[in-house]
Design a protein around this motif. Structure first.
Motif, PDB file in Angstrom:
ATOM      1  N   LEU A  64     -24.085 -55.160 -47.742  1.00  0.00           N
ATOM      2  CA  LEU A  64     -24.609 -55.956 -48.827  1.00  0.00           C
ATOM      3  C   LEU A  64     -23.653 -57.097 -48.809  1.00  0.00           C
ATOM      4  O   LEU A  64     -22.322 -57.173 -48.249  1.00  0.00           O
ATOM      5  N   SER A  65     -23.784 -58.138 -49.407  1.00  0.00           N
ATOM      6  CA  SER A  65     -23.018 -59.375 -49.645  1.00  0.00           C
ATOM      7  C   SER A  65     -23.270 -59.859 -50.821  1.00  0.00           C
ATOM      8  O   SER A  65     -24.106 -59.959 -51.378  1.00  0.00           O
ATOM      9  N   VAL A  66     -22.056 -60.516 -51.465  1.00  0.00           N
ATOM     10  CA  VAL A  66     -22.255 -61.208 -52.753  1.00  0.00           C
ATOM     11  C   VAL A  66     -23.173 -62.369 -52.730  1.00  0.00           C
ATOM     12  O   VAL A  66     -24.102 -62.318 -53.506  1.00  0.00           O
ATOM     13  N   ARG A  67     -23.231 -63.196 -51.654  1.00  0.00           N
ATOM     14  CA  ARG A  67     -24.202 -64.332 -51.803  1.00  0.00           C
ATOM     15  C   ARG A  67     -25.702 -63.737 -51.623  1.00  0.00           C
ATOM     16  O   ARG A  67     -26.729 -64.225 -52.308  1.00  0.00           O
ATOM     17  N   GLY A  68     -26.009 -62.679 -50.791  1.00  0.00           N
ATOM     18  CA  GLY A  68     -27.221 -62.085 -50.681  1.00  0.00           C
ATOM     19  C   GLY A  68     -27.726 -61.684 -51.847  1.00  0.00           C
ATOM     20  O   GLY A  68     -28.864 -61.639 -52.395  1.00  0.00           O
ATOM     21  N   LEU A  69     -26.817 -60.760 -52.513  1.00  0.00           N
ATOM     22  CA  LEU A  69     -27.319 -60.164 -53.864  1.00  0.00           C
ATOM     23  C   LEU A  69     -27.573 -61.225 -54.835  1.00  0.00           C
ATOM     24  O   LEU A  69     -28.601 -61.128 -55.737  1.00  0.00           O
ATOM     25  N   ALA A  70     -26.741 -62.247 -54.719  1.00  0.00           N
ATOM     26  CA  ALA A  70     -27.062 -63.119 -55.998  1.00  0.00           C
ATOM     27  C   ALA A  70     -28.307 -64.020 -55.915  1.00  0.00           C
ATOM     28  O   ALA A  70     -29.023 -64.192 -56.467  1.00  0.00           O
ATOM     29  N   ALA A  71     -28.399 -64.340 -54.398  1.00  0.00           N
ATOM     30  CA  ALA A  71     -29.909 -64.949 -54.090  1.00  0.00           C
ATOM     31  C   ALA A  71     -31.017 -63.879 -54.413  1.00  0.00           C
ATOM     32  O   ALA A  71     -32.076 -64.425 -54.921  1.00  0.00           O
ATOM     33  N   GLU A  72     -30.837 -62.763 -54.144  1.00  0.00           N
ATOM     34  CA  GLU A  72     -31.889 -61.740 -54.559  1.00  0.00           C
ATOM     35  C   GLU A  72     -32.257 -61.653 -56.021  1.00  0.00           C
ATOM     36  O   GLU A  72     -33.423 -61.812 -56.343  1.00  0.00           O
ATOM     37  N   PHE A  73     -31.188 -61.552 -56.883  1.00  0.00           N
ATOM     38  CA  PHE A  73     -31.397 -61.468 -57.970  1.00  0.00           C
ATOM     39  C   PHE A  73     -31.675 -63.042 -58.867  1.00  0.00           C
ATOM     40  O   PHE A  73     -31.858 -62.892 -60.132  1.00  0.00           O
ATOM     41  N   GLY A  74     -31.341 -63.810 -58.099  1.00  0.00           N
ATOM     42  CA  GLY A  74     -31.491 -65.270 -58.827  1.00  0.00           C
ATOM     43  C   GLY A  74     -30.461 -65.459 -59.762  1.00  0.00           C
ATOM     44  O   GLY A  74     -30.652 -66.128 -60.910  1.00  0.00           O
ATOM     45  N   VAL A  75     -29.111 -65.223 -59.473  1.00  0.00           N
ATOM     46  CA  VAL A  75     -27.983 -65.442 -60.427  1.00  0.00           C
ATOM     47  C   VAL A  75     -26.912 -65.969 -59.349  1.00  0.00           C
ATOM     48  O   VAL A  75     -26.968 -66.206 -58.204  1.00  0.00           O
ATOM     49  N   SER A  76     -26.012 -66.511 -60.125  1.00  0.00           N
ATOM     50  CA  SER A  76     -24.722 -66.923 -59.641  1.00  0.00           C
ATOM     51  C   SER A  76     -23.650 -65.751 -58.750  1.00  0.00           C
ATOM     52  O   SER A  76     -24.212 -64.706 -58.962  1.00  0.00           O
ATOM     53  N   THR A  77     -22.928 -66.159 -58.171  1.00  0.00           N
ATOM     54  CA  THR A  77     -22.175 -65.008 -57.158  1.00  0.00           C
ATOM     55  C   THR A  77     -21.258 -64.233 -58.183  1.00  0.00           C
ATOM     56  O   THR A  77     -21.082 -63.289 -57.896  1.00  0.00           O
ATOM     57  N   MET A  78     -21.120 -64.778 -59.204  1.00  0.00           N
ATOM     58  CA  MET A  78     -20.045 -64.068 -60.304  1.00  0.00           C
ATOM     59  C   MET A  78     -20.495 -62.686 -60.518  1.00  0.00           C
ATOM     60  O   MET A  78     -19.799 -61.772 -60.501  1.00  0.00           O
ATOM     61  N   PRO A  79     -21.814 -62.612 -61.159  1.00  0.00           N
ATOM     62  CA  PRO A  79     -22.131 -61.253 -61.519  1.00  0.00           C
ATOM     63  C   PRO A  79     -22.579 -60.316 -60.375  1.00  0.00           C
ATOM     64  O   PRO A  79     -22.132 -59.128 -60.307  1.00  0.00           O
ATOM     65  N   ALA A  80     -22.753 -60.785 -59.304  1.00  0.00           N
ATOM     66  CA  ALA A  80     -22.947 -60.199 -58.110  1.00  0.00           C
ATOM     67  C   ALA A  80     -21.718 -59.589 -57.462  1.00  0.00           C
ATOM     68  O   ALA A  80     -21.794 -58.344 -57.068  1.00  0.00           O
ATOM     69  N   ARG A  81     -20.724 -60.418 -57.524  1.00  0.00           N
ATOM     70  CA  ARG A  81     -19.274 -59.875 -57.135  1.00  0.00           C
ATOM     71  C   ARG A  81     -18.839 -58.888 -58.000  1.00  0.00           C
ATOM     72  O   ARG A  81     -18.312 -57.910 -57.665  1.00  0.00           O
TER      73      ARG A  81
END
Length: 239
Positions: free
Chosen positions: A51-68
């Motif tokens: 998994l990656s921060v940027r990939g999850l952020a893009a998948e969920f349509g959010v910024s990288t902060m909540p994904a990180r």
């Protein structure tokens, strides 16, 4: 988006903005964390999956902060792990960890299930309402077994257990049990996929019967047997 980061559609969070357009950073983080956590528990992400921060952020349509932040919390809980190259992946299993998780589940989950009846003592209507909800989930699980659908089986099995456990209103127990499922869920799904569903036997109907009878010892026994049979199947896997 890379396949490694794709989360099943059912785990995508609700709208991340209020009607006024506020970003709600804390709520966004909780949504991402909650959806990713449930995907791991239900075995929707296989062990070793990157998994990656940027990939999850893009998948969920959010910024990288909540994904990180969601990834950081799940690493702390043992559900995700950092590789030697600092990449994040779904935690793998080994025999020592499997044995420890099995012992912990057998110690905690029957006790938590019995606490459901303690919480619902004298509340027959509430017990029956919960029994009906669990029956509907178990019917879906039975159909998944008939179809040989290991993904649906893993999802409904985890849903059954947590719907029951949440009714105990015991956050300390629930947090401990959830941490165990975060570690075992992905591996459990893989093993079920290998073994198939034809040999699966659960004790869910016994647990529902115990709930309706207000019988805590019977409830604990049903859950203990359910875990024992399930972990026995998992232990046969080639780690």
């Amino acid at each position: 988006m890379a396949e490694a980061d794709t989360i099943p559609a059912c785990t995508a969070p609700e709208s991340t903005k209020t009607q006024a357009g506020d970003s709600r950073p804390k709520i966004v983080h909780e949504e991402v964390y909650g959806k990713l956590r449930r995907a791991i528990i239900a075995g929707q992400l296989e062990p070793g999956r990157t998994l990656s921060v940027r990939g999850l952020a893009a998948e969920f349509g959010v910024s990288t902060m909540p994904a990180r932040e969601a990834i950081r919390q799940l690493v702390a809980l043992g559900a995700l792990e950092l590789t030697e190259t600092r990449r994040v992946s779904v935690a793998r299993m080994n025999k020592a960890k499997l044995e420890e998780i099995s012992e912990a589940r057998l110690a905690l989950e029957p006790a938590l299930a019995a606490r459901v009846l303690k919480h619902l003592k004298g509340r027959s209507a509430a017990r029956e309402k919960l029994a009906l909800r669990l029956t509907r989930i178990d019917e879906q699980l039975d159909r998944a077994i008939e179809r040989g659908d290991s993904a649906a089986y893993a999802r409904y099995n985890s849903e059954f257990h947590f719907k029951l456990y949440e009714a105990a209103k015991s956050p300390v127990y629930l947090g401990l049990v959830e941490s165990l499922w975060l570690q075992i869920g992905p591996f459990m799904r893989v093993v079920i996929g290998r073994l198939g569903t034809s040999s699966l036997v659960d004790q869910h109907k016994e647990a529902i019967s115990a709930l309706r009878a207000d019988d805590a010892p019977k409830m604990a026994k049903a859950i203990r047997n359910d875990i024992g049979e399930g972990m026995s199947n998992i232990a046969r896997a080639d780690l």
